[in-house]
Design a protein around this motif. Structure first.
Motif, mmCIF file in Angstrom:
data_model
loop_
_atom_site.group_PDB
_atom_site.id
_atom_site.type_symbol
_atom_site.label_atom_id
_atom_site.label_comp_id
_atom_site.label_asym_id
_atom_site.label_seq_id
_atom_site.Cartn_x
_atom_site.Cartn_y
_atom_site.Cartn_z
ATOM 1 N N SER A 222 0.695 -1.264 -0.110
ATOM 2 C CA SER A 222 -0.151 0.052 -0.134
ATOM 3 C C SER A 222 0.877 1.200 0.084
ATOM 4 O O SER A 222 0.686 2.228 -0.815
ATOM 5 C CB SER A 222 -0.858 -0.026 1.089
ATOM 6 O OG SER A 222 -1.696 -1.113 1.054
ATOM 7 N N GLU A 223 1.999 1.409 0.707
ATOM 8 C CA GLU A 223 2.936 2.415 0.956
ATOM 9 C C GLU A 223 3.648 2.537 -0.602
ATOM 10 O O GLU A 223 3.521 3.733 -1.013
ATOM 11 C CB GLU A 223 3.883 2.114 1.915
ATOM 12 C CG GLU A 223 4.843 3.476 1.872
ATOM 13 C CD GLU A 223 6.078 3.066 3.038
ATOM 14 O OE1 GLU A 223 7.045 3.875 3.054
ATOM 15 O OE2 GLU A 223 5.865 2.245 3.861
ATOM 16 N N LEU A 224 3.921 1.435 -1.149
ATOM 17 C CA LEU A 224 4.587 1.399 -2.350
ATOM 18 C C LEU A 224 3.447 2.017 -3.441
ATOM 19 O O LEU A 224 3.820 3.065 -4.192
ATOM 20 C CB LEU A 224 4.832 0.026 -2.804
ATOM 21 C CG LEU A 224 5.481 -0.132 -4.217
ATOM 22 C CD1 LEU A 224 6.761 0.789 -4.561
ATOM 23 C CD2 LEU A 224 5.876 -1.456 -4.558
ATOM 24 N N MET A 225 2.278 1.622 -3.383
ATOM 25 C CA MET A 225 1.095 2.373 -4.229
ATOM 26 C C MET A 225 1.037 3.908 -4.068
ATOM 27 O O MET A 225 0.900 4.562 -4.938
ATOM 28 C CB MET A 225 -0.123 1.585 -4.307
ATOM 29 C CG MET A 225 -0.036 0.028 -4.813
ATOM 30 S SD MET A 225 0.360 0.057 -6.524
ATOM 31 C CE MET A 225 2.022 -0.128 -6.742
ATOM 32 N N ARG A 226 1.038 4.283 -2.871
ATOM 33 C CA ARG A 226 0.871 5.623 -2.589
ATOM 34 C C ARG A 226 1.808 6.171 -3.138
ATOM 35 O O ARG A 226 1.836 7.402 -3.608
ATOM 36 C CB ARG A 226 0.486 6.076 -1.074
ATOM 37 C CG ARG A 226 -0.741 5.344 -0.603
ATOM 38 C CD ARG A 226 -0.866 5.962 0.916
ATOM 39 N NE ARG A 226 0.213 5.591 1.878
ATOM 40 C CZ ARG A 226 -0.087 4.361 2.606
ATOM 41 N NH1 ARG A 226 -1.146 3.516 2.396
ATOM 42 N NH2 ARG A 226 1.057 3.960 3.346
ATOM 43 N N GLU A 227 3.092 5.976 -3.030
ATOM 44 C CA GLU A 227 4.282 6.606 -3.513
ATOM 45 C C GLU A 227 4.248 7.058 -4.991
ATOM 46 O O GLU A 227 4.751 7.985 -5.414
ATOM 47 C CB GLU A 227 5.650 5.872 -3.038
ATOM 48 C CG GLU A 227 6.779 6.674 -3.238
ATOM 49 C CD GLU A 227 7.004 7.866 -2.574
ATOM 50 O OE1 GLU A 227 8.339 8.579 -2.645
ATOM 51 O OE2 GLU A 227 6.464 8.088 -1.736
#
Length: 325
Positions: A222-227
């Motif tokens: 999820s953090e990767l997608m937000r970035e």
């Protein structure tokens, strides 16, 4: 008089034949005088001052521009204006290239004695080998033609073509003698496409600082997608705490994971990244980045510094905005 299409085409072909023959004759006459002219120009500390009247003057302006853009400082001085003050532009450290088909243009002939008294070297480009211009010159370049392409044998046509070609020959010989390189040419043409390709570095067009998408290897999916979504590059770098690049994750990688039907929520960045991605140094030319991206069919590339630490990123849109591609 109305000419038929066949007659018009024949006149055009005759013109090209006459001018081609003039250039072949010019080629056959090239000799040590051309070599001396090149050596004379290379030996002066100043500029090549090109001068000529009428059509020869127009050709002279182009020759001066070609010389200047290929590493030989040059300028054009109108001979009529020279008699009214512009002779002050010409110094003894310069060399004058005087252009006249006849060699007897009044305005040009009028300034020759003054140039001689000042000790300014003179190269003549003329078809009049016994002319006033030729007699005053240190070196004479024979630009004579058998006839003009004009049916009346009056309008400067073949003669100006010969002058232009001889000027190009001088510029090319000087370019080679000076070891002139593409990057030197680009510095004279910073506004053109060649200038952009040869002067623009990756550091000039890359995204840097907070604009660079990057996560640690233990980051969740999820953090990767937000970035990726927030930075808008279509990819994200995966780097360690010191900034060393470990991998990259792209929109294409996301599509492939979805096609496999994996539970993406449980994955970490290190598990989905493409390890050992292609990178480019920030001091590389932007065109090198474009070539690398085209060769490997990728749309984004990570940028590293001299120590291999992530310092930027760019994609094809960045290169297009910079008009590198």
């Amino acid at each position: 008089m109305t000419l038929s299409a066949p007659n018009l085409l024949q006149l055009a072909r005759d013109t090209l034949d006459i001018e081609s023959a003039a250039l072949q004759g010019l080629k056959a006459r090239l000799d040590d005088r051309f070599v001396r002219a090149v050596e004379m120009i290379l030996g002066v500390q100043g500029r090549v001052v090109v001068t000529g009247m009428g059509k020869s003057g127009h050709i002279g302006r182009k020759i001066a521009a070609t010389l200047a853009s290929t590493g030989t400082p040059a300028m054009f001085v109108h001979p009529a204006e020279a008699s009214h003050g512009d002779l002050g532009m010409i110094k003894a450290v310069d060399v004058v290239l005087g252009i006249s088909n006849s060699g007897e243009s009044d305005e040009l002939v009028a300034i020759l004695p003054v140039l001689k008294r000042q000790g300014v070297p003179l190269i003549a480009m003329t078809g009049g080998l016994q002319s006033s211009l030729a007699r005053h010159a240190d070196v004479v370049l024979d630009s004579s033609v058998e006839k003009e392409a004009c049916p009346l044998n009056l309008a400067p046509t073949a003669s100006t073509t010969a002058q232009l070609a001889l000027g190009d020959a001088l510029a090319v010989a000087l370019l080679d003698a000076r070891g002139f390189k593409p990057e030197d040419f680009a510095r004279s043409h910073p506004g053109g496409s060649l200038g952009r390709r040869l002067l623009t570095h990756v550091s000039d067009v890359m995204r840097s600082g907070d604009q660079v998408p990057c996560v640690l290897p233990e980051a969740g999916f999820s953090e990767l997608m937000r970035e990726m979504s927030h930075k808008g590059l279509g990819a994200s770098a995966v780097a360690d705490a010191q900034g060393r690049v470990l991998g990259i994750f792209t929109d294409g990688d996301l599509r492939r994971l979805i096609e496999k039907g994996q539970d993406l929520r449980a994955l970490k960045a290190a598990e989905v990244m493409h390890a050992h991605p292609r990178t480019i140094r920030q001091d590389a030319l932007a065109v090198e980045a474009a070539d690398m991206m085209e060769q490997h069919r990728i749309t984004s590339i990570l940028v590293v510094d001299e120590q291999g630490v992530l310092c930027g990123a760019l994609n094809t849109n960045d290169l297009m905005r910079a008009k590198v591609i």
